[in-house]
Design a protein around this motif. Structure first.
Motif, PDB file in Angstrom:
ATOM      1  N   THR A 294      75.792  55.231  71.163  1.00  0.00           N
ATOM      2  CA  THR A 294      75.498  54.883  70.003  1.00  0.00           C
ATOM      3  C   THR A 294      75.658  53.285  69.637  1.00  0.00           C
ATOM      4  O   THR A 294      75.299  52.331  69.118  1.00  0.00           O
ATOM      5  CB  THR A 294      75.487  55.516  68.737  1.00  0.00           C
ATOM      6  OG1 THR A 294      77.005  55.704  68.765  1.00  0.00           O
ATOM      7  CG2 THR A 294      75.032  56.893  68.924  1.00  0.00           C
TER       8      THR A 294
ATOM      9  N   SER B 243      76.480  49.361  69.928  1.00  0.00           N
ATOM     10  CA  SER B 243      75.268  48.334  69.869  1.00  0.00           C
ATOM     11  C   SER B 243      75.529  47.627  71.492  1.00  0.00           C
ATOM     12  O   SER B 243      76.693  47.456  71.921  1.00  0.00           O
ATOM     13  CB  SER B 243      75.466  47.246  69.138  1.00  0.00           C
ATOM     14  OG  SER B 243      76.588  46.534  69.177  1.00  0.00           O
ATOM     15  N   ILE B 244      74.561  47.292  72.096  1.00  0.00           N
ATOM     16  CA  ILE B 244      74.312  46.460  73.154  1.00  0.00           C
ATOM     17  C   ILE B 244      75.259  45.250  73.192  1.00  0.00           C
ATOM     18  O   ILE B 244      75.835  44.939  74.242  1.00  0.00           O
ATOM     19  CB  ILE B 244      72.827  46.040  73.530  1.00  0.00           C
ATOM     20  CG1 ILE B 244      71.778  47.496  73.867  1.00  0.00           C
ATOM     21  CG2 ILE B 244      72.754  45.361  74.856  1.00  0.00           C
ATOM     22  CD1 ILE B 244      70.696  47.087  74.372  1.00  0.00           C
ATOM     23  N   ASP B 245      75.096  44.452  72.168  1.00  0.00           N
ATOM     24  CA  ASP B 245      76.009  43.236  72.152  1.00  0.00           C
ATOM     25  C   ASP B 245      77.483  43.682  72.019  1.00  0.00           C
ATOM     26  O   ASP B 245      78.214  42.838  72.775  1.00  0.00           O
ATOM     27  CB  ASP B 245      75.681  42.449  70.746  1.00  0.00           C
ATOM     28  CG  ASP B 245      74.212  42.014  70.730  1.00  0.00           C
ATOM     29  OD1 ASP B 245      73.750  41.869  71.868  1.00  0.00           O
ATOM     30  OD2 ASP B 245      73.904  41.709  69.630  1.00  0.00           O
TER      31      ASP B 245
END
Length: 684
Positions: A120, A122-124
């Motif tokens: 879950t 975040s990609i950043d």
């Protein structure tokens, strides 16, 4: 690294008949083969051991590279960055996280999530973590170390010449340019030293091929090329002149003088080796460059401390002042002391430092930090003028017309005055006059110690002598026992500061670092009050790698000791490349491995060594059958100590491992002990 005679009790300056070194040496000449990068201790060898120094070069340099799990981690990171699909990246996340845990990387690169959040996150956030891992791996991969040991009289190979030049020029010259410079030097040597028909043919051929070589060399900056050629020539001369100087000295000849130091920091002035090395003018410290770097280092130490302590300033910093780093950095550690206190050097027209003046508080803009200056015996004896100037500065700061809330030196001095303590402004502490060392390394080496707290008390007992202008009645034996003042300073110490001056000898390479800096940390922690969790407050160690940037504008790296220990262990002791280079040196290399295992126990006792370090040390040296056989064959006593230290670490609660591993180690130790006894009995 050095002998014993100059370290024995007696006068620090000017031996008398009560000095052990004078009695033991008598009229015997002492021709002393000494590391060129250790001008500090060579002074002692001359003053107290009557040594005629013949310097030898440092071993070739190598880069740590990446290996085993670390190489696998780099591949995973690169694969993650090149995979475009979200599913493909998701599959790699867990593998990267697990590999980081196995390598212990999570201790160096903060993880902003836990395993359950991987799907879950975040990609950043994950990409930023990946970038930080990549940066750390690059730093580790490019880190330098000394590869193996130096052999006197052996010609420097092209591969070794290339390693010196790669380390010296970093990215300024390419591999091809360095190779071409070495080739051009060989051509020049052939032209200069041979007049045979064959040489004429070679020169004739070079008239055709030379243009090819020269055109490649022209691609490099001419000044860099000229410097590279000069270094190659000096390194080649060192190979022969080291042995020539030994023979010349044995024949009663004159050994030429030269400054001591290492190529990377001090440049070509330290070459060729085979010289009677000297240090620097102590009356000119700190130099302008050292002052600029020391000031920045002190500001960074304060910034880091406030960042991790809710904005609070450190009341006292303990700063180690050693002769070696002082000489090689031209006084950076002295500049750190001055900057923490809020003082600056004042120089006369000739460039000599005449005093350290206090900076007005309104200009300083912060409180004066108190400093416990922990002097090595060599610093104490070699820089008596600096000791006196520092003592004068501390006394003026202690009684300055300033608020104790803005002057922690005055605050602590007032506390000591209230209790009736003599000389409450004393801040310069060291070993007994004419004696050297904390004895902590001797105790750790023998294994005869109870707990880590006891190591701090051994350090304290050996460093309770105060030095300065009015101590001990003056003269070469000055020094006064002031344990009460030292106790107060230790109780208020929030941070210990240690400089490392070169890549050859880091925290993990020699016993003196944990025996002094680590044990000082323990002595300070012993005097802290218990918090509400029932634990004493930890004292941090700030490490300044003085070889990490030397220009006035360069950033001064200040790191926590745990970070430096992990970096050093990964780049050297746990690195198969470093291990194999040492093993190739036979008995001497095995001894070096053994010494680092003892130092690892010392650091685990006084600071912290991660569990993965012990795990991988056991895998690399004891449980690897091929490696263990080589170590045992070349130096049975050293191999026995390697296994002994691993078992000791587990027994003292420093290392957690499974019973199967411990049983293997016990069997190895029993076999090693039997072999040592057999060898010993064969000489009876």
């Amino acid at each position: 690294m050095h002998g014993t005679v100059e370290w024995l009790p007696g006068q620090p300056l000017g031996n008398d008949r009560q000095s052990w070194s004078d009695e033991l040496l008598g009229g015997l000449p002492n021709i002393y083969i000494y590391a060129a990068n250790n001008p500090s201790e060579s002074i002692l060898a001359k003053r107290r051991g009557y040594g005629t120094i013949v310097s030898y070069n440092v071993p070739p340099y190598g880069r740590a590279g990446l290996y085993l799990e670390l190489a696998n981690l780099k591949d995973l990171v690169n694969e993650y960055r090149t995979v475009e699909s979200a599913n493909g990246r998701s599959d790699l996340k867990e593998a990267i996280f697990a590999t980081c845990e196995k390598c212990g990387i999570n201790s160096d690169v903060a993880v902003p999530f836990n395993l359950s959040e991987l799907s879950t996150i975040s990609i950043d956030v994950f990409d930023e973590w990946i970038a930080n891992i990549s940066n750390y791996l690059v730093e580790l991969e490019e880190r330098l170390f000394s590869s193996g040991l130096h052999t006197i009289g052996r010609e420097t190979s092209d591969e070794e010449l290339s390693s010196y030049l790669n380390a010296y020029f970093s990215n300024k010259l390419s591999e091809e340019e360095i190779k071409n410079a070495i080739t051009a030097w060989h051509q020049k040597e052939k032209t200069n030293h041979s007049h045979s028909f064959l040489s004429w043919i070679q020169d004739f051929a070079h008239n055709f091929m030379g243009d090819v070589i020269d055109s490649k060399l022209d691609a490099a900056d001419n000044s860099l090329l000229q410097e590279a050629t000069n270094i190659i020539e000096l390194l080649a001369r060192s190979s022969s002149e080291e042995m020539d100087s030994v023979v010349n000295a044995l024949d009663g000849g004159y050994v030429l003088p030269a400054p001591g130091g290492d190529l990377l920091r001090d440049g070509t002035s330290v070459l060729p080796t085979g010289r009677n090395i000297h240090a620097l003018d102590p009356y000119r410290m700190p130099s302008a460059g050292a002052w600029a770097r020391g000031e920045r280092a002190a500001n960074e130490i304060i910034r880091q401390h406030r960042e991790s302590n809710n904005g609070a300033f450190p009341e006292t910093c303990a700063v180690t002042l050693w002769g070696l780093d002082t000489i090689k950095t031209r006084g950076e550690s002295i500049a750190i002391v001055l900057s923490l206190v809020g003082a600056r050097p004042v120089k006369e027209g000739t460039g000599r430092t005449v005093c350290f003046e206090l900076i007005p508080l309104n200009e300083l803009g912060r409180p004066r930090i108190d400093v416990l200056a922990s002097l090595s015996g060599i610093f104490r004896d070699s820089f008596a003028n600096v000791v006196d100037l520092l003592d004068d500065m501390f006394e003026r700061a202690a009684f300055a017309d300033e608020s104790p809330d803005m002057n922690y030196i005055k605050k602590h001095t007032m506390d000591l005055e209230t209790s009736g303590t003599e000389r409450p402004a004393a801040r310069l502490f060291s070993n007994p006059p004419g004696d050297y060392g904390s004895m902590v390394n001797e105790v750790v080496g023998s294994g005869d110690w109870d707990n880590s707290d006891s190591l701090g008390e051994i350090w304290k007992g050996r460093n309770s002598y105060s030095y300065g202008r009015k101590e001990g009645g003056g003269g070469v034996r000055s020094g006064t026992w002031r344990p009460e003042v030292l106790d107060k300073l230790l109780s208020t110490t929030d941070r210990v500061v240690q400089e490392i001056d070169s890549i050859e000898y880091g925290l993990t390479d020699i016993q003196e670092y944990y025996a002094n800096t680590g044990a000082l940390k323990k002595a300070a922690e012993n005097r802290k009050e218990m918090d509400n969790t029932g634990r004493k407050k930890k004292v941090a160690i700030s490490v300044i790698e003085a070889f990490g940037g030397t220009s006035d504008s360069a950033e001064v790296p200040v790191k926590d000791v745990e970070d430096v220990l992990r970096m050093e262990y990964r780049s050297k002791l746990l690195n198969p490349k470093w291990r194999d280079a040492m093993i190739e040196q036979g008995s001497g290399g095995a001894y070096e491995v053994s010494q680092r295992m003892t130092a690892m126990v010392g650091w685990a006792a006084t600071s912290k060594v991660d569990n993965f370090v012990f795990d991988q040390a056991a895998e690399r040296y004891a449980l690897d059958e091929e490696v263990s056989k080589k170590l045992q064959k070349s130096n049975p006593e050293a191999f026995k100590n390697v296994v002994r230290r691993l078992l000791e670490a587990n027994g003292r609660g420093m290392w957690e491992t499974d019973e199967d591993t411990l049983e293997k180690l016990r069997n190895l130790y029993s076999d090693a002990d039997d072999l040592v006894e057999q060898i010993a009995s064969s000489f009876n």
